[in-house]
Design an enzyme around this catalytic site. Structure first.
Site, PDB file in Angstrom:
ATOM      1  N   GLN A  61     -31.704 -14.043  -2.308  1.00 30.20           N
ATOM      2  CA  GLN A  61     -30.600 -13.855  -1.307  1.00 30.20           C
ATOM      3  C   GLN A  61     -29.289 -13.675  -1.755  1.00 30.20           C
ATOM      4  O   GLN A  61     -28.652 -12.940  -1.224  1.00 30.20           O
ATOM      5  CB  GLN A  61     -30.739 -14.964  -0.219  1.00 30.20           C
ATOM      6  CG  GLN A  61     -32.081 -14.771   0.654  1.00 30.20           C
ATOM      7  CD  GLN A  61     -32.137 -15.927   1.533  1.00 30.20           C
ATOM      8  OE1 GLN A  61     -31.226 -17.002   1.602  1.00 30.20           O
ATOM      9  NE2 GLN A  61     -33.016 -15.606   2.652  1.00 30.20           N
ATOM     10  N   GLU A  99      -0.873   7.947  -9.169  1.00 32.21           N
ATOM     11  CA  GLU A  99      -0.642   8.404  -7.996  1.00 32.21           C
ATOM     12  C   GLU A  99      -0.474   7.603  -6.925  1.00 32.21           C
ATOM     13  O   GLU A  99      -0.612   7.899  -5.788  1.00 32.21           O
ATOM     14  CB  GLU A  99      -1.882   9.387  -7.579  1.00 32.21           C
ATOM     15  CG  GLU A  99      -2.151  10.695  -8.586  1.00 32.21           C
ATOM     16  CD  GLU A  99      -3.005  11.716  -8.145  1.00 32.21           C
ATOM     17  OE1 GLU A  99      -2.836  12.047  -7.126  1.00 32.21           O
ATOM     18  OE2 GLU A  99      -3.879  12.057  -9.035  1.00 32.21           O
ATOM     19  N   GLY A 100       0.348   6.645  -7.128  1.00 29.88           N
ATOM     20  CA  GLY A 100       0.903   5.526  -6.274  1.00 29.88           C
ATOM     21  C   GLY A 100       0.171   4.554  -6.357  1.00 29.88           C
ATOM     22  O   GLY A 100      -1.195   4.231  -5.959  1.00 29.88           O
ATOM     23  N   GLY A 119     -24.892 -10.321 -19.429  1.00 27.86           N
ATOM     24  CA  GLY A 119     -24.281  -9.946 -21.004  1.00 27.86           C
ATOM     25  C   GLY A 119     -24.609  -8.582 -21.092  1.00 27.86           C
ATOM     26  O   GLY A 119     -23.558  -7.507 -21.693  1.00 27.86           O
ATOM     27  N   GLU A 159       0.603  -1.402  -4.672  1.00 29.64           N
ATOM     28  CA  GLU A 159       1.669  -1.744  -3.878  1.00 29.64           C
ATOM     29  C   GLU A 159       2.335  -0.908  -3.231  1.00 29.64           C
ATOM     30  O   GLU A 159       3.001  -1.026  -1.902  1.00 29.64           O
ATOM     31  CB  GLU A 159       2.520  -2.708  -4.647  1.00 29.64           C
ATOM     32  CG  GLU A 159       1.836  -3.990  -5.607  1.00 29.64           C
ATOM     33  CD  GLU A 159       0.664  -3.765  -6.580  1.00 29.64           C
ATOM     34  OE1 GLU A 159      -0.017  -4.599  -6.916  1.00 29.64           O
ATOM     35  OE2 GLU A 159       0.596  -2.553  -6.777  1.00 29.64           O
ATOM     36  N   GLU A 190       8.320   8.893 -15.846  1.00 30.86           N
ATOM     37  CA  GLU A 190       9.185   8.767 -17.144  1.00 30.86           C
ATOM     38  C   GLU A 190       9.226   7.021 -17.289  1.00 30.86           C
ATOM     39  O   GLU A 190       8.796   6.274 -16.518  1.00 30.86           O
ATOM     40  CB  GLU A 190      10.772   9.011 -16.839  1.00 30.86           C
ATOM     41  CG  GLU A 190      11.058  10.628 -16.624  1.00 30.86           C
ATOM     42  CD  GLU A 190      12.134  10.877 -16.675  1.00 30.86           C
ATOM     43  OE1 GLU A 190      13.179  10.000 -16.559  1.00 30.86           O
ATOM     44  OE2 GLU A 190      12.676  12.123 -16.147  1.00 30.86           O
TER      45      GLU A 190
END
Length: 396
Positions: free
Chosen positions: A291, A375-376, A352, A379, A134
């Site tokens: 590299q 879904e969570g 680019g 944090e 909500e």
């Protein structure tokens, strides 16, 4: 294709390896690599088609216990999402929502409800949705305000749900609402008691779509309104007041598969980056000869493999019935955050081209961002890990 080497890890059984190879072959033939719908109508139609195609091919049967296995096979769910996400983000979404949207019915629905809905979900004939969030209750699920009051043999639902995936195209919604007034704790938070789950058909009087929500990686998303929405008491899922636990059980199963999807996105980005670096001329060499490029590719590959190990360890633990809340949180946290970094580096390598609309890495950059929230959020996963660590320490 040959089976990826990670499928030889001890987390997997032979049927998991066969599943991944078979699905990859199907996806290579049936999903347009890099193709994506953008406007709302085309996204809606593409999602409906994908649910139907996944159902006809037998893949959505894995999202419903009893169709393939007696219980949810979390390793299969994560593998399927990894393979689909590597090919097509909307196909991954379509599969995932069939499972998440009907998961509460699988876990707590009466035999009658399971018979009425799950077979149609498994075959792709019905589109499912999970209506929990909500406007003021996202991570804080207990704070939901949508209400359900008993009236004889019915419940009457009132309120609003938002950020609902498949909103506007679903055939039914698993809706979570308060059947008892919210209990405020001394610190101002809301207790999780008094929440109940219901199945609400999309054509039920009083259920409407107040607005569609457009997001950076297009998929069906909407705000639902429920106004004096009357449903039979038989549409209740489980015991009255046990909806919060049911929502958490459902999310705990499918959260691991979110990590699988993130790995699929990251793997695709790595493959695109490697191919680009080998082909891109630069200063008389190729981009792959430098590299700095090799070091970046090494980091990307290592982060993907580490996330895979965490993800399939968590899925293996879940399938064994072992406590795995911390391991699932670690997997979801690591896979989504690592995938964001991997894809960002791929975009950087493309220069680019990487930020040009229509490029695969550009679309992946938009696809991955939501998984760090859905879904969570990251944090929340950290809080789960910290809480589990402290609880274990207190018991020793």
């Amino acid at each position: 294709m040959d089976a990826p080497t990670f499928l030889e890890w001890p987390f997997f059984a032979p049927h998991h390896r066969e599943l991944a190879v078979r699905l990859d072959a199907w996806a290579s033939q049936n999903l347009a690599r890099g193709a994506s719908a953008e406007d709302r109508d085309s996204v809606d139609n593409a999602c409906r088609r994908l649910v139907r195609d996944l159902g006809r091919a037998g893949w959505t049967r894995y999202s419903v216990p009893g169709e393939i296995a007696k219980a949810f096979d979390v390793r299969s769910l994560a593998l399927i999402r990894e393979v689909l996400a590597r090919h097509d983000a909307l196909a991954d979404f379509a599969f995932a929502m069939q499972g998440l949207g009907s998961g509460a019915i699988s876990l707590a629905g009466s035999r009658e409800l399971q018979n009425r809905y799950l077979s149609r979900v498994a075959t792709g004939e019905a589109i499912a949705a999970f209506a929990l969030s909500e406007a003021e209750a996202g991570s804080d699920v207990a704070a939901i305000q949508c209400s359900a009051r008993r009236d004889g043999d019915s419940y009457i639902l009132d309120g609003e749900k938002t950020w609902i995936s498949n909103g506007g195209i679903a055939d039914f919604y698993c809706v979570f609402a308060r059947t008892a007034a919210a209990e405020r704790r001394a610190d101002g938070s809301v207790a999780a008691r008094g929440i109940t789950a219901f199945v609400v058909d999309a054509d039920t009087a009083g259920l409407g779509i107040s607005r569609r929500i457009d997001v950076m990686s297009p998929h069906p998303l909407a705000t639902l309104t429920l106004q004096s929405c009357r449903i039979p008491a038989a549409q209740r899922l489980g015991t009255e007041g046990e909806g919060f636990k049911l929502a958490m059980r459902t999310l705990d199963i499918f959260r691991t598969s979110v990590a699988g999807a993130a790995i699929g996105f990251a793997q695709r980005a790595l493959e695109e980056a490697v191919a680009h670096c080998l082909a891109r001329p630069m200063f008389g060499k190729t981009l792959a000869d430098f590299q700095l490029t090799q070091a970046a590719l090494a980091d990307m590959a290592t982060e993907i493999d580490a996330a895979r190990l965490l993800t399939y360890r968590a899925a293996w633990l879940r399938d064994r019935g072992a406590p795995a809340s911390m391991e699932v949180a670690m997997a979801k946290l690591t896979a989504t955050e690592s995938a964001q970094g991997v894809i960002d580096r791929a975009v950087q390598m493309f220069g680019g081209r990487g930020v040009t609309r229509g490029e695969i890495v550009e679309h992946l950059y938009r696809d991955i961002r939501a998984l760090r929230i859905y879904e969570g959020a990251t944090e929340v996963q950290k809080l789960i890990i910290g809480r589990e660590l402290l609880n274990k320490a207190k018991k020793t």
